[in-house]
Design a protein around this motif. Structure first.
Motif, PDB file in Angstrom:
ATOM      1  N   TYR A 212     -11.868 -10.350  -8.248  1.00 17.17           N
ATOM      2  CA  TYR A 212     -13.048 -10.052  -7.432  1.00 17.17           C
ATOM      3  C   TYR A 212     -14.185 -11.031  -7.739  1.00 17.17           C
ATOM      4  CZ  TYR A 212     -16.197  -7.343  -4.554  1.00 17.17           C
ATOM      5  OH  TYR A 212     -17.047  -6.958  -3.555  1.00 17.17           O
TER       6      TYR A 212
ATOM      7  N   ALA B  12      -9.137  -4.411   5.563  1.00 23.50           N
ATOM      8  CA  ALA B  12      -9.198  -4.915   4.189  1.00 23.50           C
ATOM      9  C   ALA B  12      -9.697  -3.834   3.241  1.00 23.50           C
ATOM     10  CB  ALA B  12     -10.111  -6.142   4.123  1.00 23.50           C
TER      11      ALA B  12
ATOM     12  N   PHE C 173      -6.304  -0.070  -5.236  1.00 29.05           N
ATOM     13  CA  PHE C 173      -7.044   0.494  -6.375  1.00 29.05           C
ATOM     14  C   PHE C 173      -6.347   1.745  -6.903  1.00 29.05           C
ATOM     15  CE2 PHE C 173     -11.439  -1.427  -5.359  1.00 29.05           C
ATOM     16  CZ  PHE C 173     -11.295  -2.351  -6.380  1.00 29.05           C
TER      17      PHE C 173
ATOM     18  N   ALA D 190     -17.980  -1.670  -2.554  1.00 20.32           N
ATOM     19  CA  ALA D 190     -16.791  -1.952  -3.371  1.00 20.32           C
ATOM     20  C   ALA D 190     -16.986  -1.454  -4.792  1.00 20.32           C
ATOM     21  CB  ALA D 190     -16.512  -3.455  -3.368  1.00 20.32           C
TER      22      ALA D 190
ATOM     23  N   TYR E  11     -13.420 -14.111  -5.876  1.00 20.94           N
ATOM     24  CA  TYR E  11     -13.738 -13.891  -4.462  1.00 20.94           C
ATOM     25  C   TYR E  11     -15.238 -14.025  -4.207  1.00 20.94           C
ATOM     26  CZ  TYR E  11     -14.772 -11.163  -0.262  1.00 20.94           C
ATOM     27  OH  TYR E  11     -15.267 -10.731   0.936  1.00 20.94           O
TER      28      TYR E  11
ATOM     29  N   PHE F 178      -3.959  -7.360  -3.776  1.00 16.42           N
ATOM     30  CA  PHE F 178      -5.404  -7.187  -3.652  1.00 16.42           C
ATOM     31  C   PHE F 178      -6.071  -8.547  -3.450  1.00 16.42           C
ATOM     32  CE2 PHE F 178      -9.523  -7.131  -6.009  1.00 16.42           C
ATOM     33  CZ  PHE F 178     -10.229  -6.322  -5.142  1.00 16.42           C
TER      34      PHE F 178
ATOM     35  N   THR G 241      -5.458  -9.801   0.017  1.00 19.05           N
ATOM     36  CA  THR G 241      -6.298  -9.068   0.970  1.00 19.05           C
ATOM     37  C   THR G 241      -7.697  -9.658   1.020  1.00 19.05           C
ATOM     38  OG1 THR G 241      -5.053  -7.029   0.554  1.00 19.05           O
ATOM     39  CG2 THR G 241      -7.221  -6.791   1.569  1.00 19.05           C
ATOM     40  N   LEU G 242      -8.249  -9.974  -0.143  1.00 16.29           N
ATOM     41  CA  LEU G 242      -9.585 -10.580  -0.193  1.00 16.29           C
ATOM     42  C   LEU G 242      -9.589 -11.944   0.497  1.00 16.29           C
ATOM     43  CD1 LEU G 242     -10.870  -9.751  -3.793  1.00 16.29           C
ATOM     44  CD2 LEU G 242     -11.355  -8.565  -1.649  1.00 16.29           C
TER      45      LEU G 242
ATOM     46  N   THR H 150      -2.292  -6.302  -8.003  1.00 18.32           N
ATOM     47  CA  THR H 150      -3.463  -7.196  -8.127  1.00 18.32           C
ATOM     48  C   THR H 150      -3.262  -8.439  -7.262  1.00 18.32           C
ATOM     49  OG1 THR H 150      -2.579  -8.349 -10.081  1.00 18.32           O
ATOM     50  CG2 THR H 150      -3.957  -6.420 -10.477  1.00 18.32           C
TER      51      THR H 150
ATOM     52  N   SER I 231       0.827  -1.206   0.000  1.00 13.54           N
ATOM     53  CA  SER I 231       0.000   0.000   0.000  1.00 13.54           C
ATOM     54  C   SER I 231       0.863   1.258   0.000  1.00 13.54           C
ATOM     55  CB  SER I 231      -0.952  -0.005   1.198  1.00 13.54           C
ATOM     56  OG  SER I 231      -0.235   0.166   2.422  1.00 13.54           O
TER      57      SER I 231
ATOM     58  N   SER J 184      -7.466  -2.346   0.218  1.00 10.54           N
ATOM     59  CA  SER J 184      -7.996  -2.502  -1.141  1.00 10.54           C
ATOM     60  C   SER J 184      -8.119  -1.155  -1.837  1.00 10.54           C
ATOM     61  CB  SER J 184      -9.363  -3.195  -1.098  1.00 10.54           C
ATOM     62  OG  SER J 184      -9.261  -4.498  -0.565  1.00 10.54           O
TER      63      SER J 184
ATOM     64  N   THR K 180      -7.888  -7.484 -11.836  1.00 15.02           N
ATOM     65  CA  THR K 180      -8.591  -7.079 -10.618  1.00 15.02           C
ATOM     66  C   THR K 180     -10.055  -7.505 -10.669  1.00 15.02           C
ATOM     67  OG1 THR K 180      -7.132  -5.158 -10.362  1.00 15.02           O
ATOM     68  CG2 THR K 180      -9.207  -5.115  -9.153  1.00 15.02           C
TER      69      THR K 180
END
Length: 422
Positions: free
Chosen positions: A232, A205, A213, A254, A235, A188, A191-192, A185, A135, A209, A228
Motif C-alpha cells: 500500500y 477495487a 483483507f 482504506a 501504491y 491485492f 488490484t491496486l 497480498t 476473493s 480489496s 500488505t
C-alpha cells in the motif's frame, strides 16, 4: 483488430484457469494422483489451450518468457532436481505424477497469458477472473463448512499447528496458510495497480480489496500483513502524485477498513506477533536461529552451493526461508538462474516503458510480495502470482485495444508500432 476466441470456449477456458489455485476438490485416494476432481476442472481449459488456433498464434515476448522461466525454475526444476538428488543420495522415492501435474499447469498458465495478450478486453477480463477467484478463496476461509459441503478441502490450522483449535485458514487454495496469505497480498497488489491504471472501477477495487483483507487476516500470517502494508505504501508513492480531497478520503476509508478488519480478525494475528517475542519456533527469532543453522551447514559444506546437500539435515524444521532452502537442497545455481530471469523482467520492461505510452502491469507490484514472502516461507510462487508476473510483459494500448507482441530483446517492433500510432 486483435485475435478473437469463441465465446463458449472462452467461458470454459476462464473457468478452468480460475481453478488452477484450487486443490482437493472431490479428492479421493492419493492427493498427487492425475485422476482427481481438481484436475478434472482443468480438462476443458487444457483442451482449448492445446487446440485453439487463436491462442496458439500469440507469441509471448521476452519479458513474459523470462517471467515464465522464473516460475519453471522455482516451481518445477528445483523440486524435480531435489527429488532426483535425494533419491540417488538417500534412496527416497520420486513421485513423477506430481511433476506431470505441475507441467500441465505450467502449460495452462503460458496459454492463459497468451490469451491475455490478445486484446485489452481479454487482459481486463482475464485478470479480473483471477482476482474474483482469489476473493472466492478468501471467502472460503470465512465459511469453510459451506465449501466443504460442496466437496472442497479447506485447509485449517491452529496456533502453533494445534489442529484441535483451528484459527488459521488457507481456504480452498491448496497452499499452506502463510503461502495463501502471500498469494492474497499479490492479488491485492494487482488490484491496486488495476485501480491506478483505471482498468477497474473504484467500487470493484474496494470490494476485492476488502475480501482480500478478510483472507489475509484469516491466514493470520504476520508476513502477509507486513507485505500488505508495504504494497500500500508503494501504491501511495506510485499513484498519489497529485493530492486532492477525493484521494485523501479514499485513503482514510482504506485505513478505516483495515482497522475494522483488525478489530474483528486481529486477535489471532496479535497472538502470533506475541510469539515472536518468546523466540520460539513460531517467532522470527526462532526461525532466524534455523537460518543460522542451515547457513552454517552450507559454510561447512561449500559444495552444497553447487549440488545441494548430500547429508541428511539434522534439523527437524524447515529453514522458513526459500532463499536458504534452495541453496541448501538444490544449490545456488538454481537461485542465480531464477534471479537472472527476474532481472530480465525489470530490465527489458524498463526499456519499453521509457519509450512508449503503452500500459503494462508494473512488476514491482507483483515481485515485491513474492520476494518478501520468501524471507519467511518456502512456497515458490502461486499460480495466480506467476500469471500476473508474466502479464508484466504484456503491452497494450487502451484506446486501440490491440496487442503489441515483442519478438526480440531490443523491442524495435513495439517502438515502431507505437511511433506509427502517435
Amino acid at each position: 483488430m486483435g485475435l478473437r476466441v469463441n465465446r463458449r470456449s472462452e467461458i470454459l477456458f476462464l473457468t478452468s484457469i480460475a481453478s488452477l489455485q484450487i486443490s482437493g476438490f472431490l479428492q479421493s485416494g492419493n492427493p498427487e494422483s492425475i485422476i482427481s476432481g481438481d484436475n478434472l476442472l482443468l480438462i476443458p481449459g487444457f483442451y482449448i489451450a492445446f487446440l485453439n488456433k487463436e491462442i496458439k498464434k500469440v507469441k509471448l515476448n521476452s519479458i513474459s518468457v523470462s517471467a515464465f522461466m522464473f516460475g519453471v525454475i522455482t516451481i518445477l526444476l528445483v523440486p524435480l532436481y531435489v527429488d532426483i538428488k535425494d533419491s540417488v543420495v538417500f534412496g527416497t522415492d520420486v513421485n513423477m505424477m506430481k511433476f506431470v501435474r505441475t507441467g500441465i499447469r505450467l502449460f495452462m498458465v503460458y496459454s492463459f497469458v497468451s490469451y491475455l495478450s490478445i486484446s485489452v478486453r481479454n487482459f481486463k477480463l482475464g485478470v479480473l477472473v483471477v482476482l474474483v477467484m482469489g476473493s472466492i478463496i478468501a471467502i472460503s476461509m470465512y465459511v469453510p463448512e459451506f465449501f466443504e459441503s460442496l466437496g472442497f478441502s479447506v485447509i485449517q490450522w491452529g496456533i502453533q499447528d494445534d489442529m484441535s483449535n483451528p484459527e488459521r485458514f488457507a481456504g480452498i487454495s491448496g497452499a499452506n496458510v502463510n503461502a495463501a496469505g502471500a498469494m492474497l497480498t499479490t492479488l491485492f497488489a494487482a488490484t491496486l495497480y488495476m485501480l491506478q491504471m483505471k482498468l477497474i472501477k473504484p467500487k470493484t477495487a474496494f470490494m476485492l480489496s476488502a475480501l482480500f483483507f478478510i483472507g489475509i487476516f484469516r491466514t493470520a500470517s504476520r508476513t502477509a500483513i507486513i507485505i500488505t502494508i508495504v504494497i500500500y505504501i508503494i501504491y501511495l508513492f506510485q499513484s498519489q502524485k497529485k493530492i486532492n480531497i477525493k484521494k485523501i478520503s479514499l485513503n482514510f476509508i482504506a485505513l478505516a477498513v483495515f482497522i475494522i478488519f483488525f478489530y474483528y480478525y486481529g486477535e489471532t494475528v496479535l497472538t502470533r506477533f506475541e510469539t515472536n517475542q518468546k523466540a520460539g519456533y513460531g517467532g522470527l527469532g526462532g526461525r532466524m536461529s534455523y537460518w543460522v543453522m542451515y547457513l552454517n551447514d552450507i559454510i561447512n559444506n561449500p559444495h552444497y552451493l553447487l549440488v545441494g546437500n548430500n547429508k541428511p539435515s539434522t534439523y527437524e524444521r524447515s529453514p522458513h526461508n526459500n532463499y536458504i532452502w534452495i541453496m541448501f537442497h538444490a544449490g545456488a545455481v538454481f537461485l542465480i538462474f531464477a534471479f537472472m530471469n527476474l532481472r530480465k523482467v525489470f530490465g527489458l520492461r524498463k526499456n519499453v516503458i521509457r519509450n512508449t505510452i503503452l500500459i503494462s502491469i508494473d512488476p514491482l507490484y507483483i515481485a515485491t510480495p513474492i520476494l518478501l514472502y520468501w524471507v519467511t516461507g518456502t512456497y515458490p510462487i502461486s499460480w495466480y502470482g506467476l500469471i500476473l508476473l508474466m502479464a508484466t510483459g504484456i503491452f497494450l494500448n487502451k484506446n486501440l485495444e490491440i496487442t503489441d507482441l515483442l519478438k526480440d530483446s531490443n523491442h524495435s517492433n513495439i517502438l515502431a508500432i507505437s511511433n506509427r500510432r502517435n
